[in-house]
Enzyme design. Sequence first.
Site, short mmCIF file in Angstrom:
data_model
loop_
_atom_site.label_atom_id
_atom_site.label_comp_id
_atom_site.label_asym_id
_atom_site.label_seq_id
_atom_site.Cartn_x
_atom_site.Cartn_y
_atom_site.Cartn_z
N ASP A 38 -27.22 12.35 47.01
CA ASP A 38 -25.98 11.61 46.80
C ASP A 38 -24.82 12.59 46.92
O ASP A 38 -24.98 13.79 46.74
CB ASP A 38 -25.97 10.97 45.39
CG ASP A 38 -25.08 9.73 45.31
OD1 ASP A 38 -25.63 8.63 45.16
OD2 ASP A 38 -23.84 9.88 45.41
N ASN A 91 -29.82 4.31 51.79
CA ASN A 91 -29.23 3.34 50.88
C ASN A 91 -27.76 3.60 50.58
O ASN A 91 -27.04 2.68 50.19
CB ASN A 91 -30.07 3.35 49.58
CG ASN A 91 -29.37 2.71 48.42
OD1 ASN A 91 -29.37 1.48 48.30
ND2 ASN A 91 -28.73 3.51 47.57
N TYR A 157 -17.72 -3.90 56.86
CA TYR A 157 -18.99 -3.91 56.12
C TYR A 157 -19.98 -4.83 56.82
O TYR A 157 -21.14 -4.46 57.05
CB TYR A 157 -18.72 -4.38 54.68
CG TYR A 157 -19.90 -4.28 53.75
CD1 TYR A 157 -20.13 -3.14 52.99
CD2 TYR A 157 -20.81 -5.34 53.62
CE1 TYR A 157 -21.21 -3.06 52.11
CE2 TYR A 157 -21.88 -5.27 52.75
CZ TYR A 157 -22.09 -4.12 52.00
OH TYR A 157 -23.17 -4.05 51.15
N LYS A 161 -23.51 -3.62 58.59
CA LYS A 161 -24.81 -4.09 58.12
C LYS A 161 -25.55 -4.84 59.24
O LYS A 161 -26.78 -4.73 59.35
CB LYS A 161 -24.65 -4.97 56.87
CG LYS A 161 -24.10 -4.22 55.65
CD LYS A 161 -25.00 -3.08 55.19
CE LYS A 161 -24.52 -2.46 53.88
NZ LYS A 161 -25.33 -1.30 53.45
N ILE A 190 -25.54 -7.85 43.99
CA ILE A 190 -26.34 -7.20 42.94
C ILE A 190 -25.39 -6.56 41.93
O ILE A 190 -24.36 -5.98 42.31
CB ILE A 190 -27.25 -6.10 43.57
CG1 ILE A 190 -28.09 -6.68 44.75
CG2 ILE A 190 -28.16 -5.49 42.51
CD1 ILE A 190 -29.02 -7.81 44.41
N THR A 192 -24.11 -3.98 40.30
CA THR A 192 -24.06 -2.50 40.31
C THR A 192 -22.59 -2.08 40.27
O THR A 192 -21.69 -2.91 40.46
CB THR A 192 -24.66 -1.93 41.62
OG1 THR A 192 -23.74 -2.19 42.69
CG2 THR A 192 -26.01 -2.51 41.95
N1 LIG Z 1 -24.34 -4.23 45.03
C1 LIG Z 1 -24.46 -5.17 45.93
O1 LIG Z 1 -24.07 -6.33 45.71
C2 LIG Z 1 -25.10 -4.89 47.26
C3 LIG Z 1 -25.51 -5.98 48.03
C4 LIG Z 1 -26.10 -5.76 49.27
C5 LIG Z 1 -26.26 -4.47 49.73
N2 LIG Z 1 -25.85 -3.42 48.97
C6 LIG Z 1 -26.04 -2.09 49.53
O2 LIG Z 1 -26.87 -1.33 48.68
C7 LIG Z 1 -26.53 0.05 48.80
C8 LIG Z 1 -26.33 0.62 47.40
O3 LIG Z 1 -25.26 -0.07 46.79
P1 LIG Z 1 -25.02 -0.13 45.21
O4 LIG Z 1 -24.58 -1.49 44.92
O5 LIG Z 1 -26.18 0.46 44.50
O6 LIG Z 1 -23.73 0.82 45.12
P2 LIG Z 1 -23.32 1.98 44.11
O7 LIG Z 1 -21.86 2.20 44.36
O8 LIG Z 1 -23.80 1.72 42.72
O9 LIG Z 1 -24.16 3.22 44.67
C9 LIG Z 1 -23.90 3.76 45.94
C10 LIG Z 1 -24.20 5.25 45.91
O10 LIG Z 1 -23.95 5.77 47.22
C11 LIG Z 1 -23.28 7.01 47.08
N3 LIG Z 1 -22.52 7.30 48.28
C12 LIG Z 1 -21.44 6.62 48.76
N4 LIG Z 1 -20.97 7.22 49.87
C13 LIG Z 1 -21.77 8.30 50.09
C14 LIG Z 1 -21.80 9.32 51.09
N5 LIG Z 1 -20.88 9.37 52.07
N6 LIG Z 1 -22.76 10.25 51.03
C15 LIG Z 1 -23.68 10.23 50.02
N7 LIG Z 1 -23.70 9.31 49.04
C16 LIG Z 1 -22.76 8.36 49.09
C17 LIG Z 1 -22.38 6.84 45.86
O11 LIG Z 1 -22.00 8.08 45.30
C18 LIG Z 1 -23.27 6.01 44.93
O12 LIG Z 1 -24.05 6.83 44.09
C19 LIG Z 1 -25.29 0.12 49.70
O13 LIG Z 1 -25.67 0.44 51.01
C20 LIG Z 1 -24.75 -1.30 49.64
O14 LIG Z 1 -24.02 -1.64 50.80
C21 LIG Z 1 -25.28 -3.59 47.74
#
Ligand SMILES: NC(=O)c1ccc[n+]([C@@H]2O[C@H](COP(=O)([O-])OP(=O)(O)OC[C@H]3O[C@@H](n4cnc5c(N)ncnc54)[C@H](O)[C@@H]3O)[C@@H](O)[C@H]2O)c1
Length: 251
Positions: A38, A91, A157, A161, A190, A192
């Site tokens: 990360d 991710n 976004y 995706k 989700i 988060t």
């Molecule tokens: N939360 C949702 O509703 C949701 C829905 C569909 C998909 N997603 C996808 O799931 C994945 C995780 O999302 P989340 O909700 O857990 O988000 P989150 O913000 O809780 O976690 C994302 C993590 O990615 C890290 N990150 C961001 N940019 C970075 C970079 N350039 N290099 C290294 N690390 C980096 C951040 O520091 C963070 O720890 C993402 O790809 C997001 O698009 C999330």
Amino acid sequence: MNPRFDGKVALITGAASGIGEAIALQLAREGAKVVVADQDAAGAAEVVRAIEQKGGVASLFEVNVADAVEVEVMVMFAARTYGALHLAVNNAGISGPSAPTADYPLEGWQKVMDVNLNSVFYCTKFEIAAMLRAGGGSIVNMASILGSVGFANSAAYVTAKHGMLGLTKAAAIEYASKGVRINSVGPGFIDTPLLSKNLDAATLGAIAGMHPIGRLGTSEEVAALTCFLLSDEASFITGSYHLVDGGYVAR
Ligand SMILES: NC(=O)c1ccc[n+]([C@@H]2O[C@H](COP(=O)([O-])OP(=O)(O)OC[C@H]3O[C@@H](n4cnc5c(N)ncnc54)[C@H](O)[C@@H]3O)[C@@H](O)[C@H]2O)c1
């Protein structure tokens, strides 16, 4: 019975928070040695500590996944630290600016493409090479429901995706006969920090109501599907896109 991921080495990007954190914790619980990657080194260190406290094995790697050189070094780190790379979850991601397409900022577009799409190409490219050296492996790319349907004010976004699904299919076909499986996961909304940092409670409530199940998903629900796809139980599954969305796309 041995744990499902006994002897496996796993690399998860964006593992300091949310979905990535839940995947890292589950993989470690089920026996994998985990690289918690990360850009948030402090958050990643906490996840490593949590894994170690429960008797698991994990290492931190600080990385900006939008930088191809850093990604190559990250993959080398995983393979050198634990001897091989078998499992990877690409991710890390950001939500990006919220604006209609005609007003969408050029810099915001570029940033989302770099972090959410180009990074997945860099990761997939170097992970495949490492997995071929290990005799095979499994990759999951974290897409979204917005990999298959649109959403207003989120052009970058949604585009990133959708693009990720194409990359997943193309690479999966190339390596299917060589022992490397590549799939993508499409979570609904989700609960988060990605959502809670960007949206107020009323908006979150409205979004929850867009899922027929009537609530937001949890990171653990996404981790369960992801770990299934990573596991040998999914040995005939490659190149495909798997929803965990409370029925969102079925409407
Ligand atoms: N939360 C949702 O509703 C949701 C829905 C569909 C998909 N997603 C996808 O799931 C994945 C995780 O999302 P989340 O909700 O857990 O988000 P989150 O913000 O809780 O976690 C994302 C993590 O990615 C890290 N990150 C961001 N940019 C970075 C970079 N350039 N290099 C290294 N690390 C980096 C951040 O520091 C963070 O720890 C993402 O790809 C997001 O698009 C999330």
